[in-house]
Enzyme design. Sequence first.
Site, PDB file in Angstrom:
ATOM      1  N   GLU A  51     -43.190 -11.918  18.700  1.00 29.28           N
ATOM      2  CA  GLU A  51     -43.487 -10.500  18.476  1.00 29.28           C
ATOM      3  C   GLU A  51     -44.298 -10.010  19.678  1.00 29.28           C
ATOM      4  O   GLU A  51     -45.278 -10.662  20.062  1.00 29.28           O
ATOM      5  CB  GLU A  51     -44.298 -10.320  17.186  1.00 29.28           C
ATOM      6  CG  GLU A  51     -44.643  -8.877  16.899  1.00 29.28           C
ATOM      7  CD  GLU A  51     -45.607  -8.715  15.722  1.00 29.28           C
ATOM      8  OE1 GLU A  51     -45.928  -7.563  15.389  1.00 29.28           O
ATOM      9  OE2 GLU A  51     -46.044  -9.743  15.174  1.00 29.28           O
ATOM     10  N   LYS A  62     -53.149 -13.709  16.760  1.00 27.16           N
ATOM     11  CA  LYS A  62     -53.170 -12.631  17.751  1.00 27.16           C
ATOM     12  C   LYS A  62     -54.106 -11.506  17.314  1.00 27.16           C
ATOM     13  O   LYS A  62     -54.713 -10.848  18.164  1.00 27.16           O
ATOM     14  CB  LYS A  62     -51.752 -12.119  17.993  1.00 27.16           C
ATOM     15  CG  LYS A  62     -50.916 -13.066  18.848  1.00 27.16           C
ATOM     16  CD  LYS A  62     -49.574 -12.479  19.209  1.00 27.16           C
ATOM     17  CE  LYS A  62     -48.600 -12.608  18.089  1.00 27.16           C
ATOM     18  NZ  LYS A  62     -47.220 -12.235  18.470  1.00 27.16           N
ATOM     19  N   ARG A  71     -46.905 -26.492  13.149  1.00 30.11           N
ATOM     20  CA  ARG A  71     -47.610 -25.577  14.036  1.00 30.11           C
ATOM     21  C   ARG A  71     -48.634 -26.362  14.847  1.00 30.11           C
ATOM     22  O   ARG A  71     -49.252 -27.294  14.335  1.00 30.11           O
ATOM     23  CB  ARG A  71     -48.303 -24.499  13.201  1.00 30.11           C
ATOM     24  CG  ARG A  71     -49.203 -23.570  14.011  1.00 30.11           C
ATOM     25  CD  ARG A  71     -49.875 -22.564  13.085  1.00 30.11           C
ATOM     26  NE  ARG A  71     -50.958 -21.874  13.780  1.00 30.11           N
ATOM     27  CZ  ARG A  71     -51.129 -20.560  13.765  1.00 30.11           C
ATOM     28  NH1 ARG A  71     -50.285 -19.804  13.111  1.00 30.11           N
ATOM     29  NH2 ARG A  71     -52.142 -20.016  14.400  1.00 30.11           N
TER      30      ARG A  71
END
Length: 727
Positions: free
Chosen positions: A226, A456, A446
Site C-alpha cells: 500500500e 506504518k 511476518r
Amino acid sequence: MEEERIKVLSFPSDSPPLSIIAAAKIAGIALPTQTSTSGSLTLSLSNGLELHGNYVILRYIGRVAAVRNFYGDDAFHAAQIDEWLEYAPTLLLGSEFENACSYMDVYMEKRTFFVSHSFSIADIAIWSGLAGASQRWESLRKSSKYPNLVRWYNSVSAEYSDALNEVTALYVGKKGLGKQVAAKPKEQKSADGNSSDKVNLGSRPSSEIDLPYAELGKVRLRFAPEPSGYLHIGHSKAALLNQYFAQRYQGEVILRFDDTNPTKESNEFVENLIKDVETLGIKYQMITYTSDYFPKLMDMAEKLIKEGKAYVDDTPREQMQKERMDGIESKCRSNSVEENLKLWKEMIAGSERGLQCCLRGKLDMQDPNKSLRDPVYYRCNPVPHHRIGAKYKLYPTYDFACPFVDAEEGITHALRSSEYHDRNAQYYRIQEDMGMRKVHIYEFSRLNMVYTLLSKRKLLWFVQMGKVDGWDDPRFPTVQGIVRRGLKIEALIQFILEQGASKNLNLMEWDKLWTINKKIIDPVCPRHTAVIEERKVLLTLTDGPDEPFVRIIPRHKKYDGAGEKATTYTKRIWIDYADAEYISVNEEVTLMDWGNAIVKEIIKDQDGNITQLVGVLHLQGSVKTTKLKLTWLAETSELVNLSLVEFDYLITKKKLEEGEDFLDALNPCTKKETAAIGDSNIRNLKQGEILQLERKGYFRCDVPFVRPSKPVVLIAIPDGRQQSVLK
C-alpha cells in the site's frame, strides 16, 4: 542409534549438497542418496522422522559422527561453527565471492582450522562452498591472491583426499548448473557458480520450500504494498520471497500498488516504494495499480448487489463492529435489491445520505470465523485520489479489491503473512461469490524485529511529530533507513534467506543482521583515523621530525582495492583523552602506522585532568611488547572536522504486547553526536561510502566534505556486539 538410522538423503539433481555428502564420507557414515523431483533437500531416518535444509542436516551429521570435535568440543566452539555455517552462503552470492575469500584469507593467516584446533563441519562447509564455485575458485587457487585460504584448502584436500576426490568427481560440475528436473528446478546459475543478475534467492537450501500447485513456467506472483509509507524490513521479506519463488519456478512477479485508501496514500510513497524495490534487486514484470481496476470493481459490486450477495448498510460503525462480534444481523441485511441499488447510487454520488452508508458482503453472520461475518466491501471517502483525482467518492476495501485483482491479473499464488490467516477463508469465499478463478494463498511468517515498530501508522507518527528526520532516518526499519545506517543489501538478503519461507512466528535480533553486515564490509572498507575533539591531548615528541613529512600507505592493509591515503608525520600529534588516561610515565606505547614511543612526562591541570604528554620516539622498539596501540593525528591545518552520529532504538521494549501503547515505551534519547577531527583523506569520501575509523568502529559517510567549517557527518554502523561503537 538403532531407532534413528539414516535411510536416504534426497536432493535435486542440479543441486547436490556437497557439504553433507563430504561430511558423511569423511565420518564414515553410510549415506544412501537419491535425486528428488520435489525440489527439496530431505534426510529421511529409519524411524520415519525427516530433517530439511542443508545446514540443519550438516549439524545432524556433525553430532552423530564418531569424529572427535566434528561439531566442536564445547558449546562455545559449536556456536563458532554455527557462525561459519551462517557465513558459508556468502560464497554463493556472486558479487560477494571475492570479498568473502579476502575476509577468510585474513582470518586464516595464523590458523590451521576455522574453529579451535580441530577439523570440523565448519571447515567442510567452507571447503564445499569453494569447491562448488569450481572454475572461479580454481582460477584464484592458481594465483597468489589468497595464500592463507589456499594453504588451508590444499591441506584439507590432501588430508581427506580419498573422500573429497570421490565427492568432487561425482558432484562438482553438476552443482548449480540449473538443469531442469521433472517438476521444480532450482534457480539457474552459470557453470562457475555465479548467480544471474537477479537476486540469488535460491542459494540457501533452508529456503527450499515447495509452492503448492505450482507449475513450471506458469507461476505468476505479485508484491502489493500500500503506498502509505516507505518499504520496511518486513515488506522486504515478502518482496524477496515473491522473487525467490518466481525464479525457482521460472515465473514472474508483478509490482502492484494497493492504492484504495486516498487518505493515507501519495505519489511520494509510490516513487519511493519503486526505488526501494529496485534497491532490493527485485525484477518485476510490470507495475500495476488497484485503482486501474476501479471501474471493474464497481461493476462487480453492482453485480453482487443484484445477485443478493451484497447489501448497503447505514449502521453506525461502532454498532456494526459490536454486531459483527456478537453475530447479530444488521437491520439492513434484508433490504430489497432495489433499495440496495438506490442507496448504492447515493454512495457513488457521495451525497449526505450516501456518506452514511457502506457496502457489505452477505456472507455468514454466524460463522465462528468473524472475518466471514459480512465484511465491508466499499466505504465512502470524499478525499481525492493521488492518481485519479476526485472522480470517485467511494473506494473498495482491501478485503474486496485484493481477491478480485489477484484473479483478474492472472496471479497463481498470493503470498501473505500468517497474520492474515483467519482472513484466508474470506478471500476464497469472496472469489467464489464473484465467480472468479481461485488464487492459491501461500502463508509465511511476518518478520518482527526486537525494539522495532513496523506499523506504518506508528512510523508516520514519528515523522509527523519530528521525532525523526524522515522516512529514511537511520533509526527507522525502512529500507532507506537501514541502508543509510550502513547496511549492505547483500546482508539483508542473506539474513532473510536464512529464515526461508517459515510459517513460525519469530522475533529476530538486529545483532544477527549487523553481524552478517560486518562480515561483508570488513574485508573491503578503507581504514581512517579520528580523534574525539573533547579534551583531546597533545603529545609532543621531542625528537620527532622538525619538518612534517608525508607517507603514502594503503587504506586497507589486506585489500588493495581500497586504494591509498596520505599520512602526515609531525613532532606534535593528537591522541584521544581516553587513551591518555591509560598511559603511565616511562611507558612504551605503539603509534599505529609509525612505530613505538616512550612517554616521559604527563602534564595535568589543577583538577587532575591530563592536558599534555611529552615523549620520545623509539622506532626500533617491538610492537609485540607494548600494551597500548594508539591511533593519532598530526597537528596540522589539514585535519577535517567530523560529527560522529550514533543511534539507538526508538522504543525501550523488545516487544510490545497486544494493546500496549507504543507511546509509553518511547526511548527519550535515540541520537548521540560526538565532535571529532579526522585525517585529511576523509575530505575525499563520497556520500554513502563505508569506512572504518580505526579502534572506533564502522561508519557510513552521510554528509561529505563541503567546506572546513561544516563537519563531515559519519553515521556509526552497528557491528552486532550491542555496545556503543564510540569510544
